[in-house]
Design an enzyme around this catalytic site. Sequence first.
Site, short mmCIF file in Angstrom:
data_model
loop_
_atom_site.label_atom_id
_atom_site.label_comp_id
_atom_site.label_asym_id
_atom_site.label_seq_id
_atom_site.Cartn_x
_atom_site.Cartn_y
_atom_site.Cartn_z
N ASP A 190 -72.84 -21.92 8.56
CA ASP A 190 -73.37 -22.02 9.93
C ASP A 190 -73.60 -23.48 10.29
OD1 ASP A 190 -76.46 -20.41 8.75
OD2 ASP A 190 -75.42 -22.23 8.07
N ASP A 197 -81.53 -5.41 17.65
CA ASP A 197 -82.38 -6.56 17.30
C ASP A 197 -81.56 -7.83 17.52
OD1 ASP A 197 -84.25 -7.78 14.39
OD2 ASP A 197 -83.78 -8.64 16.34
N HIS A 207 -83.39 -17.63 2.04
CA HIS A 207 -84.67 -17.51 2.75
C HIS A 207 -85.63 -16.53 2.08
CE1 HIS A 207 -83.13 -19.90 5.99
NE2 HIS A 207 -82.14 -19.07 6.20
N HIS A 261 -79.66 -23.79 7.90
CA HIS A 261 -81.08 -23.41 7.92
C HIS A 261 -81.75 -23.89 6.63
CE1 HIS A 261 -79.16 -20.33 10.54
NE2 HIS A 261 -80.24 -20.53 11.26
N1 LIG Z 1 -84.25 -16.45 17.42
C1 LIG Z 1 -84.49 -16.06 16.04
C2 LIG Z 1 -83.25 -16.28 15.24
C3 LIG Z 1 -83.50 -16.02 13.77
N2 LIG Z 1 -82.42 -16.59 13.01
C4 LIG Z 1 -82.48 -16.26 11.59
C5 LIG Z 1 -81.35 -16.98 10.93
C6 LIG Z 1 -81.22 -16.66 9.48
C7 LIG Z 1 -80.04 -17.44 8.93
C8 LIG Z 1 -79.75 -17.16 7.53
S1 LIG Z 1 -78.50 -18.27 6.86
ZN LIG Z 2 -78.14 -20.29 7.73
#
Ligand SMILES: NCCCNCCCCCS
Ligand SMILES: [Zn+2]
Length: 658
Positions: free
Chosen positions: A265, A20, A135, A174
């Site tokens: 990040d 994935d 999230h 994010h």
């Molecule tokens: N192209 C889809 C990328 C999804 N990215 C999810 C990132 C979750 C970060 C949690 S800090």
């Molecule tokens: Zn993040």
Amino acid sequence: MGTALIYDEEMTKYKLLWVDPACKIETPERLTVSYEALVRNALAERCISVPVREATNSEILLVHSEEYLEAVKKTPYMTLEDLKEFTLQYGDVYFHPNIYHCAKLAAGSALQLVDCVMTERVRNGMALVRPPGHHSQHSAANGFCVFNNVAIATRYAKQKYGVKRVLIVDWDIHHGQGVQYCFEDDPSVLYFSWHRYEHQTFWPQLRESDYDSVGKEKGAGFNINVPWNQVGMESSDYLSVFCHVLLPVAYEFCPDLVLVCAGFDSAIGDPEGKMCATPEIFAHLTHLLMNLAGGKLCVVLEGGYNLTSLAQSVCQTVQTLLGDPLPRLANLSGPCRSALESLQCVRSAHRQYWSCLKHAASLPPADISTKRIKLAEEEAKTEVGEEEKSTEEKVWPEPPKRFSPPVRCASVLPDDVTRPDGCKRLGADQDVNPLTASKLKDDDCDTLSRVITLVEKMEQNEICSGLALVCDVTVAMTQVVQHLTPDPVNRVLIVCVGNGKVPSHITRDGKTLVVQINSEETEDQNSKYYIPVFLKKGCSDTSGFMHAVFGLILPLGYEYDPNLVLLVRMPDSGVCDAVWQQLTGLLQSFAKGHTLVLMQENEKAFVGPTTSVLLGDPAPPLENRQAPNTEDLNVVERLRDRLQVNWNLLQTTSECTG
Ligand SMILES: NCCCNCCCCCS
Ligand SMILES: [Zn+2]
């Protein structure tokens, strides 16, 4: 009091079991490289190791639904196919037979952290956990998150300790929509998040992640979203938002506890964030939060997918929690246009809720919005089929060692003033040090020579900070500057609190930057390096004073990047204890903590409170939260307008950039 570190290798024992691309970056190595870096840098051993525990059902149900919890409880017994099937109902997350166990440990770690901070077993701490949490939602896993660790910890703190106001700072790149949904109608929880947004084209592409989601009903004003509409944001952009949005509002909110959704990040090198702020920035972001809530700060790991910058950023954060001097941030350039636009939008959207923002400019005119430029670029790109952006590997210098001088704080005091026990705490050699115990009846020149010696030892990094009681602070300040000036790289930031004449020659040739907060209108010396801040109500007005600290002193200090800070308490300044201590604490952001405090001999009552902050204790919370009075707000805003042509970090609107 110490710093807690919560980590258990059990949380490394789950991973992605199928292909994935969206999830492959969330790996067990994220945790191991972070913890190993703390061990390698001798930081883990300085922390108080607190064991993890599983969150109980009732604790998880503080945020999540029973049906969701019951569903997740089944995953340990699922086959690979069942796990894949189960995962499909959620977005950008994966399940594993052991992830439920780890998710309980991650949430339980955050609760352990709250317990040891709220029971004052430690001052602050960090929980190194996975899966992350910000999230995940009432009945959904999302974005690598299963249980919302920080949201559960927030509800837990309110329920178990009666905490009235909780500030959550989410510096992950994010948007922690799960946290926003949890508290958007709750005025007792202020949620702040910045996030890569790119006009709703970046994941999770939510309309409600934009700056105009300010909270709902009673919670209006208590949800602050700062969208980054371009990648490549740097330290300057992050600091601008802290100085001109988060800190003023956080101090007005006056939280009893601060939780950080610490995603890294947002650091340089991260494949998700694509930002350019170096790991040292987290030393400063952490420090800027450490004088809130009497120092009660719980940092919980969220994202961070570049193993190098993640490990470095975790170390920078923990080292600051431990109280070590901060690294200097070199050549801050000031916020970029897109950041200024976001800044202006956020301040405008929250103007009606926070008195510290009531003078904020209105929304930028749509035509200059980077949105139009961005969408035009999108069209252009699709037309010519622009080749794939090169994903060049970002490189950045290893953060410098942050070494603690042998003496944390030394003082030059008259005989009849007992040396604060804090200084004694710094080792016996301090007593024989000529700077402090002096049996001679010292007259003024002797005192000054000892102050100069103190400054020399600060320059040699033998001493971190100092405090001196002198018979005339203006004379002492001048002597110190004259002693230093010859050296070409010397830059001294002088913050004068209170009325009194500052000799004008002292601001010559830019080797010093003087900011004076006073209650007398001085003639308007239009110098770039002498900045009088006239507060009608003087230094006794907490709100006006702190507005000047966040809106002027901090941005100026970061841009000037001094190698010494002189904090001068002019006679009869009228500044109150708590404000003075807050300023002392915040000024340690600069010059690797080399702060020299000069006070008049008769102000001996302030020696203890000042020394405790110089030794790394948090400043007490500022109780009052009344609005700064209008004239004082006007003064600071007019000053910022006038000075921002010279000092970019003072900018808060995008109109001014040509
Ligand atoms: N192209 C889809 C990328 C999804 N990215 C999810 C990132 C979750 C970060 C949690 S800090
Ligand atoms: Zn993040």
